[in-house]
Motif scaffolding. Structure first.
Motif, PDB file in Angstrom:
ATOM      1  N   SER A 114       0.624  -1.311   0.014  1.00  0.00           N
ATOM      2  CA  SER A 114      -0.125  -0.176   0.052  1.00  0.00           C
ATOM      3  C   SER A 114       0.891   1.207  -0.067  1.00  0.00           C
ATOM      4  O   SER A 114       1.990   1.221   0.417  1.00  0.00           O
ATOM      5  CB  SER A 114      -0.867   0.138   1.115  1.00  0.00           C
ATOM      6  OG  SER A 114      -0.149   0.110   2.575  1.00  0.00           O
ATOM      7  N   GLY A 115       0.087   2.290  -0.533  1.00  0.00           N
ATOM      8  CA  GLY A 115       0.687   3.563  -0.349  1.00  0.00           C
ATOM      9  C   GLY A 115      -0.150   4.467   0.099  1.00  0.00           C
ATOM     10  O   GLY A 115      -0.940   5.016  -0.665  1.00  0.00           O
ATOM     11  N   HIS A 116      -0.507   4.520   1.353  1.00  0.00           N
ATOM     12  CA  HIS A 116      -1.623   5.021   2.057  1.00  0.00           C
ATOM     13  C   HIS A 116      -1.074   6.502   2.352  1.00  0.00           C
ATOM     14  O   HIS A 116      -2.129   7.629   2.211  1.00  0.00           O
ATOM     15  CB  HIS A 116      -2.126   4.339   3.191  1.00  0.00           C
ATOM     16  CG  HIS A 116      -3.276   5.032   3.894  1.00  0.00           C
ATOM     17  ND1 HIS A 116      -3.073   6.108   4.788  1.00  0.00           N
ATOM     18  CD2 HIS A 116      -4.411   5.112   3.743  1.00  0.00           C
ATOM     19  CE1 HIS A 116      -4.142   6.601   5.355  1.00  0.00           C
ATOM     20  NE2 HIS A 116      -5.326   5.960   4.634  1.00  0.00           N
ATOM     21  N   SER A 124       5.373   8.093   3.766  1.00  0.00           N
ATOM     22  CA  SER A 124       5.296   7.529   2.532  1.00  0.00           C
ATOM     23  C   SER A 124       6.674   7.280   1.957  1.00  0.00           C
ATOM     24  O   SER A 124       6.905   6.750   0.865  1.00  0.00           O
ATOM     25  CB  SER A 124       4.962   8.825   1.644  1.00  0.00           C
ATOM     26  OG  SER A 124       5.529   9.974   1.705  1.00  0.00           O
ATOM     27  N   ASP A 178       6.906   3.638   2.164  1.00  0.00           N
ATOM     28  CA  ASP A 178       5.878   3.159   1.058  1.00  0.00           C
ATOM     29  C   ASP A 178       6.842   3.104  -0.347  1.00  0.00           C
ATOM     30  O   ASP A 178       6.922   1.993  -1.065  1.00  0.00           O
ATOM     31  CB  ASP A 178       4.877   4.118   0.858  1.00  0.00           C
ATOM     32  CG  ASP A 178       3.959   3.703   1.924  1.00  0.00           C
ATOM     33  OD1 ASP A 178       3.843   2.824   2.794  1.00  0.00           O
ATOM     34  OD2 ASP A 178       3.215   4.888   2.264  1.00  0.00           O
ATOM     35  N   LEU A 183       3.743  -0.485  -5.943  1.00  0.00           N
ATOM     36  CA  LEU A 183       3.368   0.210  -5.108  1.00  0.00           C
ATOM     37  C   LEU A 183       2.019   0.750  -5.480  1.00  0.00           C
ATOM     38  O   LEU A 183       1.559   1.051  -6.690  1.00  0.00           O
ATOM     39  CB  LEU A 183       4.028   1.495  -4.968  1.00  0.00           C
ATOM     40  CG  LEU A 183       3.567   2.469  -4.125  1.00  0.00           C
ATOM     41  CD1 LEU A 183       3.637   2.154  -2.702  1.00  0.00           C
ATOM     42  CD2 LEU A 183       4.613   3.750  -4.461  1.00  0.00           C
ATOM     43  N   TRP A 242      -0.042  -3.670   4.324  1.00  0.00           N
ATOM     44  CA  TRP A 242      -0.727  -2.434   4.527  1.00  0.00           C
ATOM     45  C   TRP A 242       0.043  -1.743   5.478  1.00  0.00           C
ATOM     46  O   TRP A 242       0.474  -2.201   6.637  1.00  0.00           O
ATOM     47  CB  TRP A 242      -2.122  -2.865   5.092  1.00  0.00           C
ATOM     48  CG  TRP A 242      -3.007  -1.532   5.442  1.00  0.00           C
ATOM     49  CD1 TRP A 242      -3.065  -1.152   6.716  1.00  0.00           C
ATOM     50  CD2 TRP A 242      -3.466  -0.637   4.638  1.00  0.00           C
ATOM     51  NE1 TRP A 242      -3.782   0.081   6.688  1.00  0.00           N
ATOM     52  CE2 TRP A 242      -4.082   0.219   5.574  1.00  0.00           C
ATOM     53  CE3 TRP A 242      -3.984  -0.696   3.271  1.00  0.00           C
ATOM     54  CZ2 TRP A 242      -4.752   1.589   4.773  1.00  0.00           C
ATOM     55  CZ3 TRP A 242      -4.398   0.289   2.631  1.00  0.00           C
ATOM     56  CH2 TRP A 242      -4.926   1.216   3.588  1.00  0.00           C
ATOM     57  N   SER A 270      -0.084   2.336   7.571  1.00  0.00           N
ATOM     58  CA  SER A 270      -0.938   3.662   7.780  1.00  0.00           C
ATOM     59  C   SER A 270      -0.672   3.951   9.207  1.00  0.00           C
ATOM     60  O   SER A 270      -0.069   3.287  10.078  1.00  0.00           O
ATOM     61  CB  SER A 270      -2.443   3.300   7.414  1.00  0.00           C
ATOM     62  OG  SER A 270      -2.933   2.443   8.406  1.00  0.00           O
TER      63      SER A 270
END
Length: 526
Positions: free
Chosen positions: A210-212, A220, A223, A234, A260, A262
C-alpha cells in the motif's frame, strides 16, 4: 546496495524492466517507464537551471506523476519539497519562502493555489514552473515548461552522480511557533532504514504494498522507496477513500495487497466501523502502523480477523527518518487496556530513556526518550539554533541523539514502552495526569468510534482543564454523562475529563491524524 535512492530504483528497473512499479486508480507504469520518465524530467530540470542542492517544490497531488517528480529531482541532484496541495496559501507560502525553490513542479489542479502563491510570495513568483501531466489553461500558466517539453528529452542516463550523505528532501512539519519546520533528510538515512526493513519484513519482487500516507508525510518515504527498491508494486491509495472504511477494506481486498502500512487512526476507524471481515484479505501478510498509538481494542479486532498476517508497531518521528524501533505483536492481546510496546531499535538505531540530567534510567522508571543512529535527520532547514537544541551529543559518546519529546520506560526484557508525550503529562487539580492513559481507557469502550483527550490551560489555580472530544458509532446515542460513567469504571475520579464534546467526527490534519490543536483552539476554546 547504493545509498542513493534514485539509483536503487534504477537498479530495480534494470532487473525487472517490464514489472509493474506503481498503480493508481486505472493507471499503471512499469519500472522501465518510471525510470525513463524520471530521467527525462531530470534533464529538463538541469536545463531549467537546477544545480546541485537546489530545491524543487512539488505542488502535486498523490499520483504517479508526483513520484516521477521525486525521482527526477533526485537524479538532477536537487532536493524535493512536497507541499500539500490542500494547504491554505499562507501556509504554503511560508514553506516556499523558507526553501526558495528554483523550480516548482505543479499539476493543473494546483493552478489556483500556485496563482495565489505567486501573488504573495516573491520566491514563488521567481521560480520557474513545470507543469506535469495535462497543463492548465493558458491564462493560468506561468513561464516554464510542460509535459511535452519533458517527453521530448532523451532518456539516456545522466552522467552526474551524488554522495550518500547528500540531501534528498525536506519535509515540513508543524512548528510550535506556528511556522513550519523543515526537516532535512539525507539519502543515507532513508537507505539505512531500507537496508534493515526490506530483509526484516521479507520484501519480494512483485509484492503488492500500500501507499496510504500523503506524499508530504514521512511514512510515504518507506512506501515509495521500500517498494521501488525491491521490485514490488506500489498501490497508491486514493485520498478520497480515507473516510470510507468499507472502500478502504475493498481496496485491500481487490488489490490483493501483501502489505498494509498506515497511521493507526485509519486502522482504528476501520475496526470501529467493522470493515474487516473474519478471514479477510487472504493475500495480506504484513500489517504495519506508525505515527501514533493504535488503541489495543482495534488491534485485537484486526488480529482476531486476520490470523494469517503479522502485526508490527513501528515508532519514530520525522527527525529520525520513518521509524527507529519496532515491536512485532506475537499474539492477540488478552487485555484491551494493555499498552503495546514500541519495542527495540531497528538496525543501526539506538534508544535511550533518560532522566532530566540525561542519565540512563533503570527498567520501570519513566523518562525522556532519545534516539541516536543512522536514521537521524540532517537537522532543520537553515535553523542552526533549533537544530542544536534538538540534536545533542549522544550519552554513549557516539554522534548525536534527538530528543523526541516523548516519555517512555524500559521493560526488564529491554523492550521500550511509550508512555505519552512529555507535553501531555499535565497537572490538574493537584494531580499529575498522563492524557494517553485516559485515551487508553477510552479505547476499551466499544460504543466509541473515535476520541481524543486534550488539555486546555485556563491559567487557574486548578491547572489545566482535561477535555474529551468523541464520536459515537453510527446509530449509537452516547451522552457525555453516560460516557463519564463508563470511564469512571476504569479511571480514578481525578483523571476524568471535566469538559466533553460529542461530535459527528473528529477533525483530522493533513497526515490523517486527529488534529488536537484544532480541538484545543476551536472546540474547547471557550
Amino acid at each position: 546496495m547504493t545509498a542513493l535512492l534514485h539509483e536503487r530504483v534504477s537498479a530495480a528497473a534494470r532487473r525487472w524492466p517490464a514489472a509493474i512499479a506503481i498503480v493508481m486508480r486505472d493507471r499503471r507504469v512499469t519500472y522501465h517507464q518510471l525510470d525513463d520518465a524520471s530521467t527525462r524530467l531530470a534533464r529538463t530540470l538541469r536545463e531549467a537551471g537546477c544545480r546541485d542542492g537546489d530545491r524543487v517544490g512539488l505542488l502535486l497531488p498523490k499520483s504517479i506523476d508526483a513520484i516521477v517528480a521525486m525521482l527526477g529531482v533526485l537524479k538532477a541532484r536537487a532536493l524535493y519539497v512536497p507541499i500539500d496541495v490542500q494547504n491554505p496559501a499562507p501556509r504554503a507560502a511560508r514553506i516556499v519562502d523558507a526553501c526558495r525553490p528554483r523550480v516548482i513542479l505543479a499539476a493543473a489542479s494546483a493552478a489556483p493555489l500556485l496563482a495565489e502563491l505567486r501573488a504573495v510570495s516573491p520566491f514563488a513568483a521567481e521560480a520557474r514552473v513545470g507543469w506535469l501531466g495535462v497543463p492548465p489553461p493558458a491564462e493560468a500558466q506561468a513561464a516554464g515548461f510542460t509535459q511535452d517539453d519533458v517527453d521530448a528529452q532523451s532518456a539516456a542516463p545522466l552522467s552526474i552522480s551524488g554522495e550518500p550523505e547528500a540531501r534528498a528532501h525536506i519535509l515540513f512539519t508543524s512548528g510550535s511557533t506556528g511556522l513550519p519546520k523543515g526537516v532535512v533528510i539525507n539519502h543515507a538515512s532513508v537507505a539505512a532504514f531500507l537496508d534493515w526493513a526490506l530483509p526484516h519484513f521479507g520484501y519480494q519482487p512483485g509484492d503488492r504494498v500500500s501507499g496510504h500516507a500523503p506524499l508530504h508525510f514521512d511514512l510515504s518515504t518507506f512506501d515509495i522507496y521500500g517498494a521501488l527498491s525491491a521490485g514490488a508494486e506500489l498501490h497508491l491509495v486514493p485520498p478520497e477513500l480515507n473516510l470510507l472504511p468499507g472502500k478502504l477494506a475493498r481496496f485491500i481486498r481487490e488489490r490483493e495487497l501483501v502489505q498494509w502500512f498506515s497511521v493507526p487512526s485509519v486502522m482504528n476507524y476501520m475496526a470501529r466501523m467493522d470493515a474487516v471481515r473474519p478471514g479477510d484479505f487472504q493475500a495480506l501478510r504484513r500489517v504495519l502502523w506508525c505515527g501514533e498509538v493504535l488503541p489495543t481494542p482495534a488491534l485485537i479486532h484486526w488480529m482476531e480477523r486476520l490470523p494469517h498476517a503479522s502485526f508490527t508497531n513501528l515508532y519514530g518521528p520525522t527527525e529520525a527518518t520513518i521509524a527507529s524501533s519496532y515491536y512485532r505483536v506475537s499474539g492477540v492481546p488478552s487485555d484491551p487496556a494493555a499498552n503495546i510496546p514500541i519495542g527495540k531499535p531497528c538496525g543501526g538505531e539506538r534508544l535511550f530513556v533518560l532522566d532530566a540530567e540525561k542519565r540512563p534510567l533503570p527498567p520501570g522508571e519513566i523518562g525522556d526518550l532519545y534516539i541516536a543512529g543512522a536514521g537521524l535527520a540532517a537537522g532543520y532547514w537553515e535553523d542552526a539554533e533549533k537544530t542544536a537544541a534538538a540534536f545533542v551529543p549522544a550519552v554513549d559518546g557516539n554522534g548525536l541523539m534527538y530528543r523526541t519529546g516523548d516519555l517512555a520506560k524500559l521493560r526488564e526484557d529491554g523492550e521500550v514502552v511509550f508512555v505519552g508525550r512529555a507535553d501531555t503529562q499535565i497537572k490538574s487539580r493537584g494531580y499529575r495526569i498522563e492524557l494517553g492513559e485516559i485515551e487508553a481507557a477510552l479505547g476499551a469502550i466499544d460504543a466509541l468510534q473515535e476520541y481524543a483527550v486534550v488539555a486546555v490551560d485556563r491559567d487557574s489555580f486548578e491547572g489545566a482543564t482535561v477535555c474529551c472530544a468523541y464520536a459515537a458509532k453510527p446509530g449509537r446515542e452516547l451522552p457525555a454523562a453516560e460516557l463519564r460513567t463508563l470511564l469512571s469504571a476504569r479511571l480514578p475520579a481525578y483523571m476524568l475529563p471535566t469538559r466533553w464534546a460529542a461530535l459527528d467526527g473528529l477533525p483530522k490534519n493533513g497526515n490523517g491524524k486527529i488534529d488536537r490543536r484544532r480541538l484545543q483552539d476551536e472546540v474547547f476554546a471557550t
